[in-house]
Scaffold this active site. Structure first.
Site, PDB file in Angstrom:
ATOM      1  N   THR A  17       0.828  -1.213   0.000  1.00  0.00           N
ATOM      2  CA  THR A  17       0.000   0.000   0.000  1.00  0.00           C
ATOM      3  C   THR A  17       0.860   1.261   0.000  1.00  0.00           C
ATOM      4  O   THR A  17       0.665   2.163  -0.796  1.00  0.00           O
ATOM      5  CB  THR A  17      -0.914  -0.001   1.251  1.00  0.00           C
ATOM      6  OG1 THR A  17      -1.685  -1.197   1.232  1.00  0.00           O
ATOM      7  CG2 THR A  17      -1.844   1.193   1.263  1.00  0.00           C
ATOM      8  N   LYS A  19       5.859   1.767  12.962  1.00  0.00           N
ATOM      9  CA  LYS A  19       5.628   2.111  14.373  1.00  0.00           C
ATOM     10  C   LYS A  19       5.668   0.887  15.274  1.00  0.00           C
ATOM     11  O   LYS A  19       6.091   0.966  16.433  1.00  0.00           O
ATOM     12  CB  LYS A  19       4.308   2.847  14.561  1.00  0.00           C
ATOM     13  CG  LYS A  19       3.065   2.152  14.049  1.00  0.00           C
ATOM     14  CD  LYS A  19       2.784   2.552  12.631  1.00  0.00           C
ATOM     15  CE  LYS A  19       1.708   1.741  11.992  1.00  0.00           C
ATOM     16  NZ  LYS A  19       1.012   2.428  10.933  1.00  0.00           N
ATOM     17  N   GLY A  54       0.152   9.220   9.668  1.00  0.00           N
ATOM     18  CA  GLY A  54       0.188   9.291   8.196  1.00  0.00           C
ATOM     19  C   GLY A  54       0.901  10.508   7.656  1.00  0.00           C
ATOM     20  O   GLY A  54       2.090  10.716   7.904  1.00  0.00           O
ATOM     21  N   GLU A 111      -3.805  -2.056   8.922  1.00  0.00           N
ATOM     22  CA  GLU A 111      -2.531  -2.792   8.930  1.00  0.00           C
ATOM     23  C   GLU A 111      -2.738  -4.163   8.282  1.00  0.00           C
ATOM     24  O   GLU A 111      -3.873  -4.631   8.150  1.00  0.00           O
ATOM     25  CB  GLU A 111      -2.047  -2.976  10.371  1.00  0.00           C
ATOM     26  CG  GLU A 111      -1.709  -1.679  11.082  1.00  0.00           C
ATOM     27  CD  GLU A 111      -0.621  -0.897  10.367  1.00  0.00           C
ATOM     28  OE1 GLU A 111       0.491  -1.412  10.204  1.00  0.00           O
ATOM     29  OE2 GLU A 111      -0.877   0.245   9.952  1.00  0.00           O
ATOM     30  N   LYS A 113       1.959   4.175  18.439  1.00  0.00           N
ATOM     31  CA  LYS A 113       2.155   5.588  18.095  1.00  0.00           C
ATOM     32  C   LYS A 113       2.235   6.445  19.363  1.00  0.00           C
ATOM     33  O   LYS A 113       3.038   7.383  19.441  1.00  0.00           O
ATOM     34  CB  LYS A 113       1.024   6.052  17.188  1.00  0.00           C
ATOM     35  CG  LYS A 113       1.076   5.402  15.806  1.00  0.00           C
ATOM     36  CD  LYS A 113      -0.225   5.578  15.054  1.00  0.00           C
ATOM     37  CE  LYS A 113      -0.163   5.002  13.658  1.00  0.00           C
ATOM     38  NZ  LYS A 113      -1.469   4.900  13.006  1.00  0.00           N
TER      39      LYS A 113
HETATM   40  P1  NAP Z   1       1.530  -3.903   2.977  1.00  0.00           P
HETATM   41  O1  NAP Z   1       0.551  -3.310   2.009  1.00  0.00           O
HETATM   42  O2  NAP Z   1       1.181  -5.161   3.678  1.00  0.00           O
HETATM   43  O3  NAP Z   1       2.926  -4.081   2.197  1.00  0.00           O
HETATM   44  C1  NAP Z   1       4.001  -4.797   2.730  1.00  0.00           C
HETATM   45  C2  NAP Z   1       5.032  -4.994   1.638  1.00  0.00           C
HETATM   46  O4  NAP Z   1       6.153  -5.665   2.202  1.00  0.00           O
HETATM   47  C3  NAP Z   1       4.559  -5.847   0.463  1.00  0.00           C
HETATM   48  O5  NAP Z   1       5.020  -5.308  -0.747  1.00  0.00           O
HETATM   49  C4  NAP Z   1       5.222  -7.208   0.705  1.00  0.00           C
HETATM   50  O6  NAP Z   1       5.527  -7.907  -0.481  1.00  0.00           O
HETATM   51  C5  NAP Z   1       6.497  -6.783   1.363  1.00  0.00           C
HETATM   52  N1  NAP Z   1       7.089  -7.821   2.215  1.00  0.00           N
HETATM   53  C6  NAP Z   1       6.507  -8.537   3.210  1.00  0.00           C
HETATM   54  N2  NAP Z   1       7.401  -9.375   3.768  1.00  0.00           N
HETATM   55  C7  NAP Z   1       8.556  -9.196   3.105  1.00  0.00           C
HETATM   56  C8  NAP Z   1       9.838  -9.779   3.207  1.00  0.00           C
HETATM   57  N3  NAP Z   1      10.105 -10.721   4.115  1.00  0.00           N
HETATM   58  N4  NAP Z   1      10.813  -9.366   2.353  1.00  0.00           N
HETATM   59  C9  NAP Z   1      10.555  -8.414   1.425  1.00  0.00           C
HETATM   60  N5  NAP Z   1       9.342  -7.809   1.285  1.00  0.00           N
HETATM   61  C10 NAP Z   1       8.369  -8.211   2.112  1.00  0.00           C
HETATM   62  O7  NAP Z   1       1.871  -2.839   4.121  1.00  0.00           O
HETATM   63  P2  NAP Z   1       1.669  -1.246   4.089  1.00  0.00           P
HETATM   64  O8  NAP Z   1       0.264  -0.916   4.466  1.00  0.00           O
HETATM   65  O9  NAP Z   1       2.257  -0.696   2.861  1.00  0.00           O
HETATM   66  O10 NAP Z   1       2.551  -0.838   5.379  1.00  0.00           O
HETATM   67  C11 NAP Z   1       3.945  -0.758   5.332  1.00  0.00           C
HETATM   68  C12 NAP Z   1       4.443  -0.055   6.571  1.00  0.00           C
HETATM   69  O11 NAP Z   1       3.907   1.263   6.624  1.00  0.00           O
HETATM   70  C13 NAP Z   1       4.026  -0.709   7.896  1.00  0.00           C
HETATM   71  O12 NAP Z   1       5.036  -0.521   8.860  1.00  0.00           O
HETATM   72  C14 NAP Z   1       2.787   0.100   8.310  1.00  0.00           C
HETATM   73  O13 NAP Z   1       2.555   0.079   9.702  1.00  0.00           O
HETATM   74  C15 NAP Z   1       3.214   1.468   7.849  1.00  0.00           C
HETATM   75  N6  NAP Z   1       2.144   2.419   7.599  1.00  0.00           N
HETATM   76  C16 NAP Z   1       1.080   2.056   6.837  1.00  0.00           C
HETATM   77  C17 NAP Z   1       0.094   3.001   6.568  1.00  0.00           C
HETATM   78  C18 NAP Z   1      -1.108   2.672   5.736  1.00  0.00           C
HETATM   79  O14 NAP Z   1      -2.012   3.520   5.670  1.00  0.00           O
HETATM   80  N7  NAP Z   1      -1.183   1.511   5.102  1.00  0.00           N
HETATM   81  C19 NAP Z   1       0.208   4.293   7.086  1.00  0.00           C
HETATM   82  C20 NAP Z   1       1.321   4.622   7.876  1.00  0.00           C
HETATM   83  C21 NAP Z   1       2.278   3.674   8.116  1.00  0.00           C
HETATM   84  P3  NAP Z   1       4.374  -8.438  -1.486  1.00  0.00           P
HETATM   85  O15 NAP Z   1       3.853  -7.196  -2.148  1.00  0.00           O
HETATM   86  O16 NAP Z   1       5.113  -9.320  -2.431  1.00  0.00           O
HETATM   87  O17 NAP Z   1       3.357  -9.138  -0.641  1.00  0.00           O
HETATM   88  N1  HSE Z   2      -3.409   1.298  10.066  1.00  0.00           N
HETATM   89  C1  HSE Z   2      -3.014   2.628  10.365  1.00  0.00           C
HETATM   90  C2  HSE Z   2      -4.234   3.480  10.625  1.00  0.00           C
HETATM   91  C3  HSE Z   2      -2.206   3.194   9.229  1.00  0.00           C
HETATM   92  O1  HSE Z   2      -5.349   3.042  10.322  1.00  0.00           O
HETATM   93  O2  HSE Z   2      -4.076   4.566  11.151  1.00  0.00           O
HETATM   94  C4  HSE Z   2      -1.572   4.518   9.561  1.00  0.00           C
HETATM   95  O3  HSE Z   2      -0.549   4.372  10.498  1.00  0.00           O
END
Ligand code: NAP
Ligand code: HSE
Length: 427
Positions: A14, A105, A134, A190, A205
């Site tokens: 994402t 986080k 975010g 998440e 957080k």
């Molecule tokens: P996500 O959509 O689940 O993406 C995770 C990515 O990591 C995927 O591309 C996955 O590969 C890859 N991955 C998983 N295990 C791996 C490994 N062992 N080696 C290499 N790559 C691997 O997660 P996300 O929502 O983008 O979140 C990423 C981070 O940002 C997290 O720490 C989350 O807490 C933080 N965050 C998220 C948001 C949000 O709104 N989503 C906001 C703020 C912070 P595949 O694509 O091949 O499955």
């Molecule tokens: N899962 C988190 C949320 C992403 O809903 O706030 C941003 O850190």
């Protein structure tokens, strides 16, 4: 691109996919802002066969460690999430001389100091603006803009998923499971949404925010926590009757003895309060400080594109430092304050219970609160006979005193139901 700064991206989900897009779409602008080109040299993923729009398949690898340790990488962006393998990969990046940008986080709240110390020893940066709230700039204001002030409290909505769910449950009477599925589809939740709905994400957080605000190490284990899975339609209706909405609030504060209390709880917020109107997946954080007074930060708190904005801000900052051969501020945790266990914090509370509908019951209930030093602000009775429901709003009281009062009330013959309890924001 000989003088380019080499960037490795770990994770392309994402957030990572949006970071890659911003990085690739804005190369000239980024070069102008940094003074040197930024070159994406590799993207580590779990499944290299998945189509990734806009990304050269030759950049994809499933060997994140080899990418990080390959040599010559200036900045590693970690967007895998979770504790392992993210921690080992970040430590490997630091060991290889790269600066790190992360949104993780969960990792920072459980083992941030290991990473900050490694970065300090290695003379590299660790930036993590996207780890909290975010797109909202909140880490840099705490780490830099307000570092000359003395912060007394940080209170806010720091999880977009739960704010989105609670709003739709309140406004549309929407079903919890359906709304959670929508939050997942929109990229707010998440990978394991339990982290959102049980309050772990907000608690992580809160640990990061209080560590920065109070210059003391606070970990996830120090944060008292309750999620939103227990919130019922009846709770939402009761909040409405009291002129409030329910929000999942993180509250970090300093007591008169300089000790720190940190908690995440569903909280009734009066409709006139600025936090009551924070919509959808937006976040908002209030900071109170001795010299600046009150500040509020508000904006999109989740989702790929908003989070990528915060990540890219850190990438540019780390790249500028790199280009000038310098590093930004490291961990500041000199203060070693006592962290209070749950129960020490003070709040207003709303409690509700079914009682016997007869003379003297209200007096019995009020006397029980008084015996435990809990002062009542307002009382409301709905229904009668078998259905007489008492709703009681207290003045600010210690959580431990309120709990003792509720334990005694539960043993009164006049109280016929489980007693519901929720914090209420404000004095
Ligand atoms: P996500 O959509 O689940 O993406 C995770 C990515 O990591 C995927 O591309 C996955 O590969 C890859 N991955 C998983 N295990 C791996 C490994 N062992 N080696 C290499 N790559 C691997 O997660 P996300 O929502 O983008 O979140 C990423 C981070 O940002 C997290 O720490 C989350 O807490 C933080 N965050 C998220 C948001 C949000 O709104 N989503 C906001 C703020 C912070 P595949 O694509 O091949 O499955
Ligand atoms: N899962 C988190 C949320 C992403 O809903 O706030 C941003 O850190």
């Amino acid at each position: 691109m000989d003088n380019s700064l080499k960037v490795a991206l770990l994770g392309c989900g994402t957030v990572g996919s949006q970071v890659a897009r911003v990085l690739l779409e804005n190369q000239r602008v980024l070069q102008a802002r940094v003074g040197r080109p930024l070159e994406l040299v590799g993207v580590a993923v779990r499944d290299a066969a998945k189509p990734r729009a806009g990304i050269d398949p030759a950049l994809l690898t499933t060997d994140a460690e080899a990418l990080v340790r390959g040599g010559g990488v200036d900045i590693v962006i970690e967007l895998i999430g979770g504790v392992e393998p993210a921690r080992s990969l970040i430590l490997a990046a630091i060991e290889s001389g790269a600066s790190v940008v992360t949104a993780n986080k969960a990792l920072l709240a459980c083992d941030g100091p290991t990473i900050y110390e490694a970065a300090q020893a290695g003379g590299v940066d660790v930036y993590f603006e996207a780890a909290v709230a975010g797109a909202i700039p909140i880490i840099r204001p705490l780490r830099e803009s307000l570092v000359g002030d003395q912060i007394t409290s940080v209170v806010g909505i720091v999880n977009g998923t739960t704010n989105y769910i609670l709003e739709r449950m309140a406004n549309e009477g929407a079903d919890y499971t359906d709304v959670l599925a929508d939050a997942q589809r929109l990229g707010y939740a998440e990978a394991d949404p339990t982290a959102d709905v049980e309050g772990f994400d907000a608690a992580s957080k809160a640990a990061i925010l209080s560590s920065l605000a109070f210059h003391t190490r606070v970990t996830l284990e120090d944060v008292s926590r309750e999620g939103i899975t227990g919130i019922t339609a009846e709770d939402i209706a009761a909040a409405k009757e009291m002129g409030c909405v329910i929000k999942l609030l993180a509250r970090c504060s300093v007591g008169e003895d300089r000790s720190v209390s940190v908690g995440v709880h569903p909280t009734m917020v009066p409709l006139g309060h600025p936090l009551a109107g924070i919509p959808g997946a937006f976040n908002a954080v209030f900071i109170e400080s001795r010299y600046a007074g009150r500040l509020m930060f508000m904006g999109p708190g989740a989702g790929g594109s908003p989070t990528a904005s915060a990540v890219m801000g850190d990438v540019v900052t780390a790249a500028r430092n790199r280009a000038r051969g310098t590093v930004g501020p490291g961990e500041s945790a000199y203060s070693h304050r006592k962290i209070n266990p749950e129960g020490a914090e003070r709040s207003r509370f709303y409690t509700a219970m079914i009682v016997e509908d007869r003379p003297g019951v209200l007096a019995e209930v009020a006397a029980t609160f008084a015996r435990h030093d809990v002062s009542i602000q307002a009382v409301r009775q709905d229904g009668q006979g078998e259905d007489a429901k008492l709703g009681i709003m207290t003045h600010v009281a210690a959580h431990a005193d309120l709990s003792a009062a509720l334990a005694e009330l539960a043993s009164l013959g006049a109280v016929k139901s489980k007693i519901a309890m929720m914090r209420v924001e404000g004095d």
